[in-house]
Design a protein around this motif. Sequence first.
Motif, short mmCIF file in Angstrom:
data_model
loop_
_atom_site.label_atom_id
_atom_site.label_comp_id
_atom_site.label_asym_id
_atom_site.label_seq_id
_atom_site.Cartn_x
_atom_site.Cartn_y
_atom_site.Cartn_z
N GLY A 15 2.58 -7.00 -1.27
CA GLY A 15 1.32 -7.46 -0.70
C GLY A 15 0.34 -6.35 -0.41
O GLY A 15 -0.83 -6.61 -0.12
N SER A 17 -1.61 -2.47 -1.21
CA SER A 17 -2.55 -1.98 -2.22
C SER A 17 -2.38 -0.49 -2.45
O SER A 17 -1.97 0.25 -1.55
CB SER A 17 -4.00 -2.25 -1.78
OG SER A 17 -4.26 -3.63 -1.63
N ARG A 66 -5.29 -9.27 -9.85
CA ARG A 66 -4.76 -8.39 -8.79
C ARG A 66 -5.17 -6.94 -9.01
O ARG A 66 -5.33 -6.19 -8.05
CB ARG A 66 -3.23 -8.48 -8.75
CG ARG A 66 -2.72 -9.87 -8.47
CD ARG A 66 -1.20 -9.86 -8.26
NE ARG A 66 -0.47 -9.42 -9.45
CZ ARG A 66 0.33 -8.36 -9.48
NH1 ARG A 66 0.49 -7.62 -8.39
NH2 ARG A 66 0.97 -8.04 -10.59
N ASN A 83 -3.99 -4.46 -6.04
CA ASN A 83 -3.88 -5.26 -4.83
C ASN A 83 -2.76 -6.28 -4.98
O ASN A 83 -2.29 -6.56 -6.08
CB ASN A 83 -5.20 -5.99 -4.56
CG ASN A 83 -6.36 -5.05 -4.38
OD1 ASN A 83 -6.23 -3.98 -3.79
ND2 ASN A 83 -7.54 -5.43 -4.86
N SER A 84 -2.35 -6.85 -3.85
CA SER A 84 -1.30 -7.88 -3.85
C SER A 84 -0.11 -7.43 -4.68
O SER A 84 0.40 -8.19 -5.53
CB SER A 84 -1.87 -9.19 -4.40
OG SER A 84 -2.98 -9.62 -3.63
N LYS A 86 3.48 -6.50 -6.12
CA LYS A 86 4.75 -7.21 -6.14
C LYS A 86 5.86 -6.24 -6.51
O LYS A 86 5.61 -5.23 -7.17
CB LYS A 86 4.70 -8.33 -7.18
CG LYS A 86 3.58 -9.32 -7.00
CD LYS A 86 3.56 -10.34 -8.14
CE LYS A 86 2.43 -11.35 -7.98
NZ LYS A 86 2.41 -12.34 -9.08
#
Length: 115
Positions: A15, A17, A66, A83-84, A86
């Motif tokens: 989640g 960055s 993302r 970003n975001s 995983k």
Amino acid sequence: QVQLVESGGGLVQAGGSLRLSCAASGRISSAYAMGWYRQAPGKQRERVASITSFGSTNYANSVKGRFAISRDNAKNTVYLQMNSLKPEDTAVYYCNTAPNVTVAWGQGTQVTVSS
């Protein structure tokens, strides 16, 4: 001879960055499209994003929405805003010309995403 130096990787929670940078020590023609690639353990290197000299971008489906690639031709630098993140984004990230690789690979920058 052009050398590529990637930086900005690190350890981040899912989640989170990161912003990667790729600086070319020599001059790469701004006419070249540039790309960010990644290689996870046991997997082939894949291109995740690319940007043309005009600023048109393209993304792998796995990162679309993302990640954002950008470039500063005056600084001979390419960026990747991630970003975001995983856990499956964990890999060593590299930059190079795209779609054809024309420069020796740099050392890359490690991105590790914990769950």
